[in-house]
Design an enzyme around this catalytic site. Structure first.
Site: not given
Ligand code: ZN
Length: 741
Positions: A458, A128
């Protein structure tokens, strides 16, 4: 050779589908990729030339579908039932495989213990694949519809996406293809593709897929078939829905054999026996081999082979009596979470990573595992098997369950809450970038409330964790296009301590380090010269290219251009308030007046979204950005907007509804002294010209630079007007446009 186009098209389609089948179904390629591509190109051309040859079952349609707005819900002709699962091969509280077998035998003929060996029906067991169940409907041999399982009664029509799967036949050929044939099977993500796609997602800062099934599901939901095609999904057939011809097959194994003849791939390995002991042994053997398969196998389906007996057995309120799925135990271990690290990826994405006491899982010692994102850290399950289990955050010192997804990536699946030590410390998501201290953006915004965050990044493009990638991107062909500054050169330059190359400004200071560059292996004088010249040229790209190349989040190429159409230079852009950057859709008239495209999608003034405008504004005004811009300007990088200028002249051109380029079809050939081809094309477009790559009778003007070749000859032959560079410059000068400005 004088074959009719329809004959040739049929021949090409046959060859291409044979190649698909050989490659994807039989794993025995019959032609090279190059041959395949060239036959495909020939067919595409043929179909384009002779629209009457168009056929939905043509292999050219596998990637040709246009993106859709959504999926239509369709009712299955025959419901797709769910199958009972079992997690034990023996007897287990009435839920083991042997329990199922006894129940089935009783229902099949009231066989008593001791008797059923003689009468036991033949069983088939096949591996499966952990994928997405799908129903394919063929009418008169043509694939007309592919529907997801959905709730079993109705599912989504994903035909365009399924057509991209090359192991799905579009046309069934051969003897005895029923008028209606519904083939059921599993769409799956090959492990190799899974790893490739996850690596790409990681590089793009997107969340990783947990396992191949999850990836297949996510892919099928994509509205753009081109994206689906690139994922190279697979399909295996393992069952039937409606079939108009009762005699098509009398058993499951007979069905599979017929499907193979029609060009489908099926599940392998497969075992066939009336002896449940042999079936159990086969399941154990498959289990040992499953990690060598190119796809994820999560169990074995065991069923009664005969369709007549299947029918007699029927179903309970929940599921059929004649079939059961044995699931291999997911490999899971528990260990203790020692601490959490916050890793900044190449795209700035910050990922929490668990550091744990080492534990052996799948043959390797695991000490680290991804926690994916801070949303999951705050809302982990206490039992990943049970969707209704209690949820908790993950804390330092917790005993955690770890699993390997698709036998590849270890991840933290859940928390054993009973073992939590007193006063266990919470995991804090970093408010600033752990690498550079720069601003962090959280998606979705305000996630501390109801919605759980999925991404934390960031946003400082010059964050040291991201610097290498950003520099390579910045210098790339489609960005600042710095000749001589490819990936290898960036890496090479960065090995030299005396050559600082950490910021965009550093790129434009490289000329001060020519001597140091010459000391590097593989940086000859010629190479340095090309590089420095490339950098000088890159200074002139203008505002849109510059900000669009910096890798600022939410500020890609097209958004940068929309902004540049609105602001004459960087100072003007920086003077704009956050409110100014928010999107406003202009009326068609206004757009025309301002020289903006008439396409409504591009008529939003800034190209930014309501959510993204504050982020872009925030970055443009952050301390790192201010410093970068000041340095770039000091180094002589052009920060004026070429698009603004072009838009104003276009508006002017539109005002007097003429101009030397308005309405003309223009081709550029040869080398021009004052203009690169691409910016010139864009400039002329802004003046109303339609740009084309080839000369034909419809060409109104050919601009021919140095060493113009065949295009010039052809244009002259056709009597097309030809200008040299001087004529071009003179004509532009009349409009107040000078090169380099
Ligand atoms: Zn950074």
């Amino acid at each position: 050779m004088s074959q009719s186009p329809s004959k040739r098209a049929a021949e090409l389609r046959d060859l291409l589908e044979q190649a698909n089948r050989a490659y994807y179904t039989d794993a025995a390629p019959v032609m090279s990729d190059k041959q395949y591509d060239s036959l495909m190109a020939e067919l595409i051309e043929l179909e384009a030339k002779h629209p009457a040859l168009a056929d939905d079952a043509s292999p050219t349609r596998r990637v040709g579908g246009a993106p859709v707005d959504g999926f239509e819900t369709v009712v299955h002709a025959v419901s797709m039932l769910s199958i009972d699962n079992t997690y034990s091969l023996g007897h287990d509280n009435n839920s083991g495989l042997l329990d199922w077998h006894e129940r089935m035998l009783k229902a099949a003929g009231g066989a008593d213990t001791g008797l059923f060996v003689k009468t036991a029906p033949v069983l088939v067991a096949d591996a499966k694949i952990d994928g997405i169940a799908m129903s394919l409907r063929y009418e008169s041999g043509r694939l007309i519809r592919a529907i997801t399982r959905g709730d079993g009664v109705k599912g989504d029509d994903v035909t365009n996406n399924i057509k991209t799967i090359r192991s799905v036949p579009l046309l069934l050929k051969g003897e005895g293809v029923p008028d209606v044939l519904e083939v059921r099977g599993e769409v799956f993500f090959p492990l190799e593709q899974f790893q490739r796609v996850n690596a790409e997602r990681e590089a793009a800062g997107e969340e990783l897929y947990l396992n191949p099934r999850n990836a297949a599901a996510g892919t099928l939901k994509n509205l753009d078939p081109a994206v689906v095609a690139a994922r190279r999904l697979g399909f295996v057939a393992h069952g039937r829905g409606e079939i108009s011809d009762d005699g098509f097959a009398e058993s499951h194994s007979g069905l599979l054999d017929r499907l193979v003849d029609l060009g489908f791939s099926i599940n392998r390995p497969r075992a066939h026996s009336a002896d449940i002991g042999e079936i159990v042994a086969a399941i154990e053997a498959f289990g040992k081999a499953k990690d060598r398969q190119p796809y994820a196998v999560d169990g074995v389906v065991v069923r009664v082979d005969s369709f007549a007996l299947q029918e007699r057995l029927g179903q309970t309120s929940k599921s059929p009596r004649w079939i059961v799925a044995y699931k291999y135990p997911a490999e899971r271990k528990t260990t203790v979470l020692l601490r959490v690290e916050h890793q900044v990826g190449k795209t700035g994405k910050i990922t929490p990573r668990a550091v744990m006491e080492g534990v052996v899982l799948g043959g390797t010692t695991v000490k680290h595992a991804t926690l994916h994102n801070y949303g999951r850290v705050r809302d982990a399950s206490t039992n990943p098997e049970d969707p209704g289990a209690a949820r908790t955050d993950i804390r330092i010192g917790d005993t955690v369950m770890i699993e390997k997804a698709g036998e590849v990536i270890p991840y933290v699946a859940g928390v054993v809450l009973e073992k939590r030590p007193r006063g266990a410390e919470k995991v804090a998501a970093p408010a600033r970038c752990p690498e550079c201290g720069g601003p962090v953006e959280v998606d979705p915004p305000g996630s501390d409330g109801t919605a759980l965050e999925t991404v934390r990044v960031c946003v400082n493009p010059e964050c040291p964790a991201q610097v290498r990638e950003k520099l390579i991107w910045f210098a790339g062909r489609k960005q600042m296009d710095i000749e001589g500054m490819g990936e290898k050169t960036v890496d090479l330059l960065r090995t030299h301590a005396g050559i600082p190359l950490n910021t965009f400004a550093d790129v434009f200071r490289l000329k001060d380090h020519a001597q140091a560059m010459l000391t590097l292996d593989g940086m000859g004088e010629r190479k340095v010269e090309i590089l420095l010249q490339g950098i000088e040229e890159a200074k002139t790209r203008g505002l849109a290219k510059l900000i669009g190349s910096m890798g600022i989040r939410h500020l890609g190429d097209s958004t940068a251009r929309s902004l540049a159409r609105l602001y004459p230079d960087l100072d003007a852009l920086l003077a704009a308030s956050e409110e100014d950057l928010r999107p406003k859709t202009l009326s068609k008239d206004e757009a025309r007046k301002r020289g903006l495209p008439e396409d409504p999608k591009e008529r939003t003034e800034t190209g930014l979204g309501r959510d993204t405008a504050p982020a872009v504004h925030g970055y443009l005004h952050s301390a790192p950005a201010r410093r970068t811009f000041a340095e770039l300007r000091e180094l002589g990088v052009d920060t004026t907007s070429h698009e603004y200028k072009a838009a104003s002249s276009r508006a002017k051109g539109a005002a007097d509804a003429s101009g030397p380029f308005a309405g003309k079809t223009v081709v550029i050939t040869g080398t021009l002294e004052s203009y690169e081809r691409e910016p010139l094309s864009r400039l002329l477009e802004s003046l109303g010209a339609k740009m084309s790559g080839s000369v034909s009778s419809r060409t109104s003007l050919l601009i021919a630079g140095e060493s113009a070749g065949s295009k010039l000859a052809k244009a002259t032959g056709l009597g097309v007007e030809v200008w040299d560079e001087a004529q071009l410059l003179a004509s532009l000068a009349k409009l107040g446009i000078k090169p380099g400005a």
